[in-house]
Design a protein around this motif. Sequence first.
Motif, PDB file in Angstrom:
ATOM      1  N   HIS A 111     -11.433 -11.356  -3.228  1.00 34.84           N
ATOM      2  CA  HIS A 111     -11.226 -10.045  -2.620  1.00 34.84           C
ATOM      3  C   HIS A 111     -12.299  -9.753  -1.578  1.00 34.84           C
ATOM      4  CE1 HIS A 111     -12.032  -5.652  -2.421  1.00 34.84           C
ATOM      5  NE2 HIS A 111     -10.736  -5.640  -2.165  1.00 34.84           N
ATOM      6  N   ASN A 120      -5.510  -6.149  -1.469  1.00 31.29           N
ATOM      7  CA  ASN A 120      -5.491  -5.258  -2.648  1.00 31.29           C
ATOM      8  C   ASN A 120      -5.058  -5.922  -3.949  1.00 31.29           C
ATOM      9  OD1 ASN A 120      -3.219  -5.249  -0.988  1.00 31.29           O
ATOM     10  ND2 ASN A 120      -2.277  -3.699  -2.271  1.00 31.29           N
ATOM     11  N   ASN A 129      -2.498   4.108  -8.312  1.00 32.73           N
ATOM     12  CA  ASN A 129      -2.500   2.661  -8.117  1.00 32.73           C
ATOM     13  C   ASN A 129      -2.588   1.970  -9.466  1.00 32.73           C
ATOM     14  OD1 ASN A 129      -3.935   3.456  -5.187  1.00 32.73           O
ATOM     15  ND2 ASN A 129      -2.522   1.738  -5.145  1.00 32.73           N
ATOM     16  N   ARG A 180      -3.550  -1.236 -12.121  1.00 32.31           N
ATOM     17  CA  ARG A 180      -4.453  -2.315 -12.528  1.00 32.31           C
ATOM     18  C   ARG A 180      -3.812  -3.016 -13.711  1.00 32.31           C
ATOM     19  NH1 ARG A 180      -6.295  -0.564  -8.401  1.00 32.31           N
ATOM     20  NH2 ARG A 180      -8.387   0.266  -8.047  1.00 32.31           N
ATOM     21  N   HIS A 237     -11.986  -1.412  -4.127  1.00 27.39           N
ATOM     22  CA  HIS A 237     -10.696  -1.320  -3.419  1.00 27.39           C
ATOM     23  C   HIS A 237     -10.548  -0.013  -2.646  1.00 27.39           C
ATOM     24  CE1 HIS A 237      -9.126  -5.056  -5.119  1.00 27.39           C
ATOM     25  NE2 HIS A 237      -9.821  -4.714  -6.194  1.00 27.39           N
ATOM     26  N   ARG A 286     -11.629  -8.814   2.178  1.00 27.42           N
ATOM     27  CA  ARG A 286     -11.970  -7.421   2.468  1.00 27.42           C
ATOM     28  C   ARG A 286     -12.924  -7.350   3.672  1.00 27.42           C
ATOM     29  NH1 ARG A 286     -11.476  -1.894   0.358  1.00 27.42           N
ATOM     30  NH2 ARG A 286     -12.807  -0.902   1.877  1.00 27.42           N
ATOM     31  N   HIS A 337       0.824  -1.190   0.000  1.00 27.46           N
ATOM     32  CA  HIS A 337       0.000   0.000   0.000  1.00 27.46           C
ATOM     33  C   HIS A 337       0.859   1.241   0.000  1.00 27.46           C
ATOM     34  CE1 HIS A 337      -2.910   2.874   1.856  1.00 27.46           C
ATOM     35  NE2 HIS A 337      -3.663   2.289   0.983  1.00 27.46           N
ATOM     36  N   CYS A 389     -10.226   2.772   0.013  1.00 25.15           N
ATOM     37  CA  CYS A 389      -9.404   2.587   1.215  1.00 25.15           C
ATOM     38  C   CYS A 389     -10.224   2.189   2.456  1.00 25.15           C
ATOM     39  CB  CYS A 389      -8.647   3.888   1.535  1.00 25.15           C
ATOM     40  SG  CYS A 389      -7.564   3.699   2.960  1.00 25.15           S
TER      41      CYS A 389
HETATM   42  C1  HEM Z   1      -2.569   7.897   4.943  1.00 24.09           C
HETATM   43  C2  HEM Z   1      -3.454   8.151   4.064  1.00 24.09           C
HETATM   44  C3  HEM Z   1      -4.054   7.100   3.165  1.00 24.09           C
HETATM   45  C4  HEM Z   1      -4.415   7.326   1.880  1.00 24.09           C
HETATM   46  C5  HEM Z   1      -4.318   8.653   1.115  1.00 24.09           C
HETATM   47  C6  HEM Z   1      -4.951   6.091   1.358  1.00 24.09           C
HETATM   48  C7  HEM Z   1      -5.455   5.923   0.075  1.00 24.09           C
HETATM   49  C8  HEM Z   1      -5.868   4.729  -0.461  1.00 24.09           C
HETATM   50  C9  HEM Z   1      -6.354   4.544  -1.804  1.00 24.09           C
HETATM   51  C10 HEM Z   1      -6.464   5.644  -2.853  1.00 24.09           C
HETATM   52  C11 HEM Z   1      -6.671   3.232  -1.965  1.00 24.09           C
HETATM   53  C12 HEM Z   1      -7.260   2.588  -3.217  1.00 24.09           C
HETATM   54  C13 HEM Z   1      -6.243   1.690  -3.878  1.00 24.09           C
HETATM   55  C14 HEM Z   1      -6.710   1.098  -5.175  1.00 24.09           C
HETATM   56  O1  HEM Z   1      -7.802   1.398  -5.663  1.00 24.09           O
HETATM   57  O2  HEM Z   1      -5.937   0.305  -5.757  1.00 24.09           O
HETATM   58  C15 HEM Z   1      -6.369   2.571  -0.719  1.00 24.09           C
HETATM   59  C16 HEM Z   1      -6.524   1.217  -0.486  1.00 24.09           C
HETATM   60  C17 HEM Z   1      -6.195   0.603   0.694  1.00 24.09           C
HETATM   61  N1  HEM Z   1      -5.827   1.213   1.879  1.00 24.09           N
HETATM   62 FE1  HEM Z   1      -5.436   3.171   2.137  1.00 24.09          FE
HETATM   63  N2  HEM Z   1      -4.883   5.136   2.345  1.00 24.09           N
HETATM   64  C18 HEM Z   1      -4.348   5.715   3.473  1.00 24.09           C
HETATM   65  C19 HEM Z   1      -4.183   5.112   4.704  1.00 24.09           C
HETATM   66  C20 HEM Z   1      -4.499   3.806   4.987  1.00 24.09           C
HETATM   67  C21 HEM Z   1      -4.412   3.194   6.289  1.00 24.09           C
HETATM   68  C22 HEM Z   1      -4.022   3.935   7.564  1.00 24.09           C
HETATM   69  C23 HEM Z   1      -4.731   1.874   6.122  1.00 24.09           C
HETATM   70  C24 HEM Z   1      -4.802   0.782   7.142  1.00 24.09           C
HETATM   71  C25 HEM Z   1      -4.337   0.841   8.360  1.00 24.09           C
HETATM   72  C26 HEM Z   1      -5.022   1.658   4.727  1.00 24.09           C
HETATM   73  C27 HEM Z   1      -5.339   0.435   4.168  1.00 24.09           C
HETATM   74  C28 HEM Z   1      -5.658   0.238   2.839  1.00 24.09           C
HETATM   75  C29 HEM Z   1      -5.904  -1.069   2.247  1.00 24.09           C
HETATM   76  C30 HEM Z   1      -5.860  -2.419   2.966  1.00 24.09           C
HETATM   77  C31 HEM Z   1      -6.236  -0.833   0.900  1.00 24.09           C
HETATM   78  C32 HEM Z   1      -6.567  -1.902  -0.157  1.00 24.09           C
HETATM   79  C33 HEM Z   1      -8.053  -2.152  -0.133  1.00 24.09           C
HETATM   80  C34 HEM Z   1      -8.523  -3.161  -1.134  1.00 24.09           C
HETATM   81  O3  HEM Z   1      -7.789  -3.498  -2.062  1.00 24.09           O
HETATM   82  O4  HEM Z   1      -9.665  -3.621  -0.969  1.00 24.09           O
HETATM   83  N3  HEM Z   1      -4.885   2.857   4.075  1.00 24.09           N
HETATM   84  N4  HEM Z   1      -5.889   3.501   0.183  1.00 24.09           N
END
Ligand code: HEM
Length: 412
Positions: A105, A98, A302, A304, A360, A109, A5, A362
Motif C-alpha cells: 500500500h 485502497n 468503508n 475492512r 487510507h 500510495r 471509491h 483520503c
Molecule cells: C468527494 C468527496 C470525497 C470524500 C468524502 C472522500 C472520502 C474518503 C474517505 C473517507 C476515504 C478513506 C477510505 C478508507 O479508509 O477505507 C477515502 C479514501 C480515498 N480517496 Fe477519497 N473522498 C472524496 C474525494 C476523493 C477524490 C476527489 C479523490 C481522487 C481524485 C479521492 C481518492 C481517494 C483514494 C485513492 C482513497 C484510497 C486511499 C488509500 O486507500 O490509501 N477521494 N476518501
Amino acid sequence: MVSEHTPSDELSADDHLGTGRAPGKDAAGHAQRADWNPRGPRVRRDPVAAYDALRDQCPVARGPDGAWTLFSHADVVGTSLDHSTFSNAVSRHLQVPNGMDGAEHSAYRAVVDRYFTPGRMRDLEPVVRRVATELVAAVEVPGRVDAVVVGARFAVRAQSAWLGWPEELEEELLGWVEENRSATRSRDRARTAAVARHFTAIIRSLTDARRDAGDDAPDDVTTELVRDRVDGRPLTDEEIVSILRNWTGGDLGSMALCAGVVLTYLADHPDLQEHLRAGVPDRELDRTLDEILRIDDPFVSNRRIAVEPVTIRGRQVAAGDQVLVSWTAANRDPAVFGDPDAFDPDAHAPYNLVWGIGKHVCPGRPLATLELRALTRAVLAATTAVEPDPDHPREREQPPAGGWVTAPLVLR
Ligand code: HEM
C-alpha cells in the motif's frame, strides 16, 4: 468497486470476497440474528437518524450478511488505525491503493500522493474556478436547480479538466455515474460488472490513445500516469486503470452528493450563507465545508476485514469477518461532538472523519476541497440568496450512499 471509491464500497458487490462462511453464521456455523438491516425501512426512511439510534443502542451491529458495522467514533478511529488487525484486502479485484495493505500500500500510495501536492493544487485552482464559474453562469438566476444535478455535472467537468479528458466525454460520464448509482442499488452482480466494464472501456480508450501517441501525447495528468512508475518499474495497464477508476469512478458520485449536502445546508442556514457572502478566506471556507459534511456525511462507510479474532465492545468478531466503519455515524457521535448538529468548525476539526483516518485517509481531499470551495464560491457569487424550494421536496439518497438524491433549491 466497479469503482473502488464509493461511499461505502458497496459498489463492489461484485468484488465481494465474502467471509468464507455462510452469511449470518458464527465461526462454529451457528446462525446469528442480525442486529439491523442496512437497507431496511428504518434506514431508508431516515438514514442519519437510524445510524444515530444504532450508535446509541447497538454500536457494534451485525447485519444480515454477517458483516459488522461500527457506529461509534472511538471504534471507527480505533479500527481505522489498527492496520495489523484489520486489512483493506476486501476485494478479489486489484484496487490501487485502497485494497492494499502494508508496504505494498505504501509504495502505491506514494505514487498517488504525488498528484495532490499543494503546488499542483495551486496550479489547478484557476482551472477549477473557471469550470465552476462557467457552469454556474449557465444556470438561470433567478430560477430553480437541483444541487445534486449541478454537483454531478461540475464534478465531471472539473475532473475532466484535471485529467485532460475531452469535453465530448461529459455526457457519457454523467450517464455512467447514474448507471453506477442504480447498479449499486440493484445489488445485481451482472449489472455492477457491466458498469465496471463500461468504465474500464472509457478509461482504456484514453490511456491507449496516449500510449499510441508516444511523444505527441497531450501534456496532462492522464499521460503522466501512463508514464509513471512504482518500485522502479512502469505501472501496468491494470494498475493505471485501477488508479483512474479510483480517482473518478466513485468520486464523481461522491462530489455530487457533497455538493448537494453543502448547498442545501447553506439554503437552510441563511445566517451562515450571509457570513460567507460577506467574504471569508479559503481556510475558513474549507473548515466550514468540512463541518457541514461532518453533520451530514454522504460518504457513509468503508470496509475492512478482520485478519484475526478481535472483541469490540464485547462482540466477538471472527477472523475473516467483514467490518464496516461508519464515517457518517462516527461524525455525529455525541461522546465527541456533543450535540451532533451544533455547527462549530474549529472545535470539531480535529475529530472530523469526513476524509477518513489512518493510512487510507483520503489522498484526494485537497482536490475535493478545491472543487467544493470553487463551486460554493461560484454559486454565492452568481446569486443574492440560495433558498430551499418550497414546491419540490428533498429526497434522501438511499444506502449505501448518503446525503440527498434530489436537493431542489431556489436561486435568487
Ligand atoms: C468527494 C468527496 C470525497 C470524500 C468524502 C472522500 C472520502 C474518503 C474517505 C473517507 C476515504 C478513506 C477510505 C478508507 O479508509 O477505507 C477515502 C479514501 C480515498 N480517496 Fe477519497 N473522498 C472524496 C474525494 C476523493 C477524490 C476527489 C479523490 C481522487 C481524485 C479521492 C481518492 C481517494 C483514494 C485513492 C482513497 C484510497 C486511499 C488509500 O486507500 O490509501 N477521494 N476518501
